[in-house]
Design a protein around this motif. Structure first.
Motif, PDB file in Angstrom:
ATOM      1  N   GLN A   1     -14.533  17.645  -2.657  1.00  0.00           N
ATOM      2  CA  GLN A   1     -13.710  16.573  -2.217  1.00  0.00           C
ATOM      3  C   GLN A   1     -12.444  16.641  -1.971  1.00  0.00           C
ATOM      4  N   VAL A   2     -11.717  17.266  -3.404  1.00  0.00           N
ATOM      5  CA  VAL A   2     -10.129  17.089  -3.491  1.00  0.00           C
ATOM      6  C   VAL A   2      -9.121  18.253  -2.637  1.00  0.00           C
ATOM      7  N   LYS A   3     -10.033  18.345  -1.428  1.00  0.00           N
ATOM      8  CA  LYS A   3      -9.393  19.024  -0.733  1.00  0.00           C
ATOM      9  C   LYS A   3      -8.593  18.261   0.343  1.00  0.00           C
ATOM     10  N   ASP A   4      -9.773  17.003   0.743  1.00  0.00           N
ATOM     11  CA  ASP A   4      -9.036  15.924   0.889  1.00  0.00           C
ATOM     12  C   ASP A   4      -7.827  14.636   0.038  1.00  0.00           C
ATOM     13  N   HIS A   5      -7.455  15.213  -1.008  1.00  0.00           N
ATOM     14  CA  HIS A   5      -6.706  14.484  -1.950  1.00  0.00           C
ATOM     15  C   HIS A   5      -5.616  13.766  -1.362  1.00  0.00           C
ATOM     16  N   VAL A   6      -4.999  12.884  -0.936  1.00  0.00           N
ATOM     17  CA  VAL A   6      -3.811  12.866  -0.858  1.00  0.00           C
ATOM     18  C   VAL A   6      -2.240  13.300  -1.133  1.00  0.00           C
ATOM     19  N   LEU A   7      -2.562  13.053  -2.481  1.00  0.00           N
ATOM     20  CA  LEU A   7      -1.511  13.727  -3.518  1.00  0.00           C
ATOM     21  C   LEU A   7      -1.329  15.585  -3.206  1.00  0.00           C
ATOM     22  N   LEU A   8      -2.357  15.420  -3.191  1.00  0.00           N
ATOM     23  CA  LEU A   8      -2.833  17.608  -3.216  1.00  0.00           C
ATOM     24  C   LEU A   8      -1.455  17.924  -2.457  1.00  0.00           C
ATOM     25  N   PRO A   9      -1.080  17.956  -2.017  1.00  0.00           N
ATOM     26  CA  PRO A   9       0.253  19.273  -1.699  1.00  0.00           C
ATOM     27  C   PRO A   9       1.028  19.003  -2.501  1.00  0.00           C
ATOM     28  N   GLN A  10       1.552  18.051  -3.150  1.00  0.00           N
ATOM     29  CA  GLN A  10       2.431  17.315  -4.682  1.00  0.00           C
ATOM     30  C   GLN A  10       2.031  18.195  -5.332  1.00  0.00           C
ATOM     31  N   ALA A  11       0.953  18.799  -5.632  1.00  0.00           N
ATOM     32  CA  ALA A  11       0.058  18.025  -7.025  1.00  0.00           C
ATOM     33  C   ALA A  11       0.222  20.588  -7.895  1.00  0.00           C
ATOM     34  N   SER A  12       1.323  20.627  -7.949  1.00  0.00           N
ATOM     35  CA  SER A  12       1.415  21.285  -8.424  1.00  0.00           C
ATOM     36  C   SER A  12       1.742  22.143 -10.021  1.00  0.00           C
ATOM     37  N   GLU A  13       0.995  21.301 -11.112  1.00  0.00           N
ATOM     38  CA  GLU A  13       1.189  21.376 -12.298  1.00  0.00           C
ATOM     39  C   GLU A  13      -0.800  21.149 -13.408  1.00  0.00           C
TER      40      GLU A  13
ATOM     41  N   THR B   1       1.044  -1.459  -0.063  1.00  0.00           N
ATOM     42  CA  THR B   1       0.155   0.006   0.162  1.00  0.00           C
ATOM     43  C   THR B   1       1.130   1.516   0.190  1.00  0.00           C
ATOM     44  N   PHE B   2       0.619   2.288  -0.820  1.00  0.00           N
ATOM     45  CA  PHE B   2       1.620   3.613  -1.089  1.00  0.00           C
ATOM     46  C   PHE B   2       1.320   4.243   0.678  1.00  0.00           C
ATOM     47  N   ASP B   3       2.283   5.049   0.944  1.00  0.00           N
ATOM     48  CA  ASP B   3       2.190   5.696   2.096  1.00  0.00           C
ATOM     49  C   ASP B   3       2.745   6.958   2.006  1.00  0.00           C
ATOM     50  N   PRO B   4       1.705   7.597   2.388  1.00  0.00           N
ATOM     51  CA  PRO B   4       2.704   8.591   1.603  1.00  0.00           C
ATOM     52  C   PRO B   4       3.952   9.560   1.970  1.00  0.00           C
ATOM     53  N   LEU B   5       4.104   9.172   4.166  1.00  0.00           N
ATOM     54  CA  LEU B   5       5.190   9.589   4.297  1.00  0.00           C
ATOM     55  C   LEU B   5       6.280   8.706   4.163  1.00  0.00           C
ATOM     56  N   VAL B   6       6.054   7.930   3.262  1.00  0.00           N
ATOM     57  CA  VAL B   6       7.378   7.247   2.913  1.00  0.00           C
ATOM     58  C   VAL B   6       7.535   7.621   1.604  1.00  0.00           C
ATOM     59  N   THR B   7       7.111   7.062   0.730  1.00  0.00           N
ATOM     60  CA  THR B   7       6.848   7.587  -0.706  1.00  0.00           C
ATOM     61  C   THR B   7       6.684   9.190  -0.691  1.00  0.00           C
ATOM     62  N   THR B   8       7.310   9.557  -1.938  1.00  0.00           N
ATOM     63  CA  THR B   8       7.497  11.232  -2.606  1.00  0.00           C
ATOM     64  C   THR B   8       7.337  10.952  -3.777  1.00  0.00           C
ATOM     65  N   VAL B   9       6.055  11.853  -4.458  1.00  0.00           N
ATOM     66  CA  VAL B   9       5.111  11.120  -5.392  1.00  0.00           C
ATOM     67  C   VAL B   9       5.811  12.533  -6.033  1.00  0.00           C
ATOM     68  N   GLU B  10       6.349  12.585  -7.409  1.00  0.00           N
ATOM     69  CA  GLU B  10       6.766  13.925  -7.854  1.00  0.00           C
ATOM     70  C   GLU B  10       5.760  14.684  -8.621  1.00  0.00           C
ATOM     71  N   ALA B  11       5.874  15.964  -8.895  1.00  0.00           N
ATOM     72  CA  ALA B  11       4.862  16.955  -9.136  1.00  0.00           C
ATOM     73  C   ALA B  11       3.698  16.866 -10.450  1.00  0.00           C
ATOM     74  N   LYS B  12       4.468  16.422 -11.519  1.00  0.00           N
ATOM     75  CA  LYS B  12       3.543  15.563 -12.187  1.00  0.00           C
ATOM     76  C   LYS B  12       3.355  14.463 -12.153  1.00  0.00           C
ATOM     77  N   LEU B  13       3.234  13.587 -11.898  1.00  0.00           N
ATOM     78  CA  LEU B  13       2.612  12.926 -11.500  1.00  0.00           C
ATOM     79  C   LEU B  13       1.561  12.944 -10.280  1.00  0.00           C
ATOM     80  N   ALA B  14       1.503  13.402  -9.557  1.00  0.00           N
ATOM     81  CA  ALA B  14       0.993  13.815  -8.277  1.00  0.00           C
ATOM     82  C   ALA B  14      -0.645  14.456  -9.269  1.00  0.00           C
ATOM     83  N   SER B  15      -0.033  15.756  -9.430  1.00  0.00           N
ATOM     84  CA  SER B  15      -1.272  16.305 -10.803  1.00  0.00           C
ATOM     85  C   SER B  15      -1.773  15.791 -11.832  1.00  0.00           C
TER      86      SER B  15
END
Length: 265
Positions: A182-194, A112-126
């Motif tokens: 509901q996007v405010k609760d998305h696990v990848l929103l902080p990384q989604a800069s693109e 299972t993906f764990d946001p505390l362990v794995t960093t997702v790069e901005a493009k993929l998160a977006s």
């Protein structure tokens, strides 16, 4: 630009391996006649065929957009499985799901993906945030990420909670124009800069013809609903028109996602 001619294989269940007691839908791990294992989503569970339709449409859109999704297949379940299952709850589920169901290739050994362990790069998160805003997927939160790490790559699973407009069905035009709050609760929103760049890129890929090709995959038997007077073809067209309208007004959900991200960071 990726090319995509969606076509789903059909397999037959040969062995019910075990239930996967996650959430209310009771998916199961099954073996099919191609000797592969699949996570089987049952037509007779909780939200019925609508969850399978959402899984199919959202999953194949994600694949078209270049995201990693386990292979989706149609899965035929024979009536014999309901007769031999000792657990009454599962037996009822099997009996209610005889015929055509949906399966996803089992990613053996995934974690299972764990946001505390794995960093997702901005493009993929977006890309993932944009997809979930398009299909209104409420189920990608820190509590339940519905993402797996398999062979060191990120895979998306479980889109049955998407396209929730089809549970009321009659106001789809209005729902297609709404921001995805509901996007405010998305696990990848902080990384989604693109998000704006992804919006431009994905508009070029998601043509009306490709959307039509995906919704055309929905089997007739999943669209038989006494409470819905529209024919199967008419219902498919509602899905296509909803997605096309949502895409045409994507600046609404993109701006809302950007605002939500700024509020977070």
């Amino acid at each position: 630009m990726p090319t995509h001619q969606p076509e789903l294989r059909t397999v037959n269940v040969t062995r019910y391996a075990k239930p996967l007691r996650e959430g209310g839908s009771l998916p199961a791990l099954v073996e099919a006649d191609d000797d592969f294992l699949y996570v089987l989503k049952f037509r007779g569970a909780g939200q019925g065929a609508k969850a399978l339709i959402a899984e199919l449409i959202a999953g194949e859109i994600a694949r078209l957009l270049g995201l990693r999704i386990p292979e989706i297949v149609f899965v035929t379940l024979d009536e014999a499985f309901g007769r031999t299952e000792p657990d009454e709850e599962i037996q009822d589920l099997l009996r209610a799901s005889e015929g055509l169901n949906l399966g996803l290739h089992y990613l053996s050994g995934s974690i299972t993906f764990d946001p505390l362990v794995t960093t997702v790069e901005a493009k993929l998160a977006s890309q993932i945030v944009w997809l979930d805003c398009l299909v209104t997927n409420v189920d990608r939160t820190a509590r339940n990420t519905n993402m797996l790490i398999w062979h060191k790559e990120l895979w998306l699973i479980d889109h049955g909670a998407s396209l929730y407009f089809h549970h009321s069905w009659d106001n789809w035009e209005a729902q297609s124009q709404r921001p995805f709050v509901q996007v405010k609760d998305h696990v990848l929103l902080p990384q989604a800069s693109e998000l704006r760049a992804v919006d431009t890129e994905y508009h070029a890929i998601l043509t009306p013809e490709r959307i039509q090709a995906i919704v055309s995959l929905i089997p007739d038997e999943w669209l038989t609903n006494e409470s819905t007077p529209e024919s199967a073809d008419e219902q498919r067209q509602v899905y296509a028109r909803f997605l096309e309208a949502r895409l045409a007004s994507s600046e609404i959900f993109v701006n809302a996602a950007i605002d939500a991200r700024h509020a977070l960071i």
